[in-house]
Design an enzyme around this catalytic site. Structure first.
Site, PDB file in Angstrom:
ATOM      1  N   SER A 154       0.826  -1.200   0.000  1.00  0.00           N
ATOM      2  CA  SER A 154       0.000   0.000   0.000  1.00  0.00           C
ATOM      3  C   SER A 154       0.861   1.250   0.000  1.00  0.00           C
ATOM      4  O   SER A 154       2.059   1.207   0.262  1.00  0.00           O
ATOM      5  CB  SER A 154      -0.890  -0.002   1.239  1.00  0.00           C
ATOM      6  N   LYS A 155       0.179   2.351  -0.280  1.00  0.00           N
ATOM      7  CA  LYS A 155       0.856   3.648  -0.362  1.00  0.00           C
ATOM      8  C   LYS A 155       1.483   4.012   0.968  1.00  0.00           C
ATOM      9  O   LYS A 155       2.408   4.801   1.032  1.00  0.00           O
ATOM     10  CB  LYS A 155      -0.147   4.721  -0.764  1.00  0.00           C
ATOM     11  N   ARG A 156       0.942   3.452   2.029  1.00  0.00           N
ATOM     12  CA  ARG A 156       1.481   3.705   3.365  1.00  0.00           C
ATOM     13  C   ARG A 156       2.997   3.461   3.374  1.00  0.00           C
ATOM     14  O   ARG A 156       3.734   4.040   4.134  1.00  0.00           O
ATOM     15  CB  ARG A 156       0.802   2.748   4.337  1.00  0.00           C
ATOM     16  N   HIS A 157       3.408   2.561   2.491  1.00  0.00           N
ATOM     17  CA  HIS A 157       4.831   2.260   2.443  1.00  0.00           C
ATOM     18  C   HIS A 157       5.543   3.133   1.429  1.00  0.00           C
ATOM     19  O   HIS A 157       6.729   2.995   1.213  1.00  0.00           O
ATOM     20  CB  HIS A 157       5.044   0.776   2.139  1.00  0.00           C
ATOM     21  N   GLY A 158       4.782   4.026   0.819  1.00  0.00           N
ATOM     22  CA  GLY A 158       5.381   4.897  -0.184  1.00  0.00           C
ATOM     23  C   GLY A 158       5.857   6.201   0.425  1.00  0.00           C
ATOM     24  O   GLY A 158       6.294   6.225   1.576  1.00  0.00           O
TER      25      GLY A 158
END
Ligand code: GLU
Length: 491
Positions: free
Chosen positions: A255-259
């Site tokens: 997920s973007k959370r890791h972006g």
């Protein structure tokens, strides 16, 4: 060798290209190059609400950086142009009408309110929500009259109510569903624009795509896609549904959370900026869902072109492992020639506001090639070579288990030793400094630790003696003197 494959990477420009998309593109690219086929880019931009300006440009930039040149695409054209779906809307409309004419699709005039009511009733009866088929029962004449009278409508697929549909997935084998479990999906929206199910199938057929590589997120609607091909009486492509990428924890889709702002970069362009090499990213991506054997881990792009095979794609999802990326980056940094590494480092030095040339970098490359996991780390480790002055932390200038005064004395004695040299050469410098540590009753590590901080301004650096040789007598002396003063003034 198999016959030339025509494969397409078909991103929607609804956000930045992340590593999952880059992996799909990589497998497409490998298949195309391996078979002497074509790698096509198609931009699926019919969802105007989610359109992100700049997304398409980033897709090109990321693929170019990763070394996957394409043969056909919106920017370069090709025999099946246009390659942007927003420029092909007439084609979809025409094909939707063909399906209506052959009784595989129908006009539906139901309003959003009616559909909401139907859904509520189905929920109350604990039924799966799906279109109830009201307009499916209209006579073609009535439907045409209403359409011609300008009534707002969509076109729905007339999914068979009986029987089963079987599709063949290259990874999972036969996938069969009861047709009764499927919906009458919308193919063309009331604004005249197609949904994915129609646009992608039509394009894949017209563009003569032989292998459709996409993630397993498309499995639920895979039977519909098979049915659409059948309705047109087209030959099915090879369908390949790759496992999705999971968050590093192994839980949940990446997920973007890791972006951006998260723990790790998940966009190739960010990886580039963070000092990763494209070869390493490619190697890392290739092994997220594919393996050659249990042992080999180093693959160049040409190795991959030779060895890639659909048969070895993995059906289970892979968790993204960022420490593996560091590992691969280190491997690829070490596989470069010194000249190549030096030229790749130049822009990263510039980004750190250190203006160097390849020639200036050459002598230090052997010192950092073994030790750097990223190009940025190499800059951090060796920037002191090119800075006018270093700023050691006075606390770090104090040797282990030593007082500031003892440390200053050790520096003073080192200065004397170095002054005795005409020019610093590693062998005799090492001998003299080791001898000095004995004379001072210090461990070699204690003395070298002080000298390292004094000369480089940091605790971690390339090997000390070689570093001093490259810096040269004058600069080393200057930095040692500066460190001594720093220690004395901070007493
Ligand atoms: N535009 C679709 C997506 O980005 C493409 C899926 C496919 O490759 O068919 O998910």
């Amino acid at each position: 060798m198999s016959s030339p494959a025509r494969v397409r990477f078909a991103p929607s420009p609804t956000g930045r290209l992340h590593i999952g998309g880059a992996r799909t593109a990589l497998y497409d690219y490998l298949l195309a190059r391996q078979t002497g086929g074509k790698f096509v880019i198609r931009i699926e931009d019919t969802d105007r609400m989610r359109f992100v300006p700049g997304a398409e440009a980033e897709i090109y930039a990321a693929l170019s950086w990763l070394g996957m040149e394409w043969d056909e695409g919106p920017d370069i054209g090709g025999p099946y142009a246009p390659y942007r779906q927003s420029e092909r809307t007439e084609i979809y409309l025409e094909h939707a009408k063909m399906l209506v004419d052959s009784d595989h699709a129908y006009y539906c005039f139901c309003t959003a309110e009616r559909l909401a009511t139907v859904r509520k009733e189905q929920q109350a009866r604990k039924q799966a929500p799906r279109y109830d088929g009201l307009c499916r029962r209209l006579s073609p004449e009535e439907a045409l009259d209403r359409k011609n009278a300008g009534e707002s409508h969509v076109i729905r697929f007339k999914t068979p109510r009986q029987g089963k549909t079987t599709g063949i997935d290259a990874i999972r084998g036969e996938i069969t569903v009861e047709n009764a479990s499927l919906d009458d999906y919308i193919l063309l929206k009331s604004d005249g624009l197609p949904v994915y199910h129609l646009a992608a199938m039509v394009d894949d057929h017209l563009m003569e795509i032989t292998h459709v590589l996409r993630t397993s997120e498309w499995l639920p609607t895979f039977p519909l896609h098979v049915l659409i091909y059948e309705a047109f009486d087209w030959e099915q492509p090879a369908w390949v549904h790759m496992s999705v990428l999971l968050n590093p924890s192994g839980k949940g889709k990446l997920s973007k959370r890791h972006g951006s702002g998260g723990a790790h970069a998940i966009y190739p362009i960010e990886l580039k900026e963070a000092g990763y090499m494209p070869e390493a990213v490619v190697n890392w991506l290739a092994l997220m869902g594919w393996s050659y054997d249990d042992r080999t881990e180093f693959f160049s792009m040409s190795d991959l072109i030779g060895k890639f095979s659909l048969a070895k794609l993995n059906a289970s999802p892979a968790a993204v492992n960022f420490s593996k990326l560091d590992h691969f980056n280190g491997l690829h940094i070490r596989s470069l020639s010194e000249e190549d590494l030096a030229s790749r480092l130049v822009p990263h030095f510039y980004a750190a506001e250190i203006e160097v040339t390849v020639a200036q970098l050459r002598p230090i490359v052997p010192l950092i090639q073994e030790r750097s996991r990223t190009l940025d780390e190499a800059v951090e480790m060796s920037g002191f070579f090119f800075r006018d002055a270093v700023q050691p932390d006075p606390q770090q200038l104090i040797g282990k288990n030593m007082s500031p005064a003892e440390s200053a004395a050790a520096l003073a004695r080192s200065i004397e030793v170095i002054q005795g040299f005409d020019r610093l050469d590693t062998e005799s410098l090492e001998l003299s400094l080791r001898k000095l540590s004995g004379d001072l009753d210090l461990k070699v590590g204690q003395l070298f630790g002080i000298l390292r901080v004094a000369v480089t301004g940091q605790r971690v650096s390339p090997p000390l003696i070689e570093t001093m040789e490259i810096l040269g007598k004058e600069l080393v002396l200057e930095r040692l003197k500066q460190a001594t003063e720093l220690l004395e003034s901070s007493k």
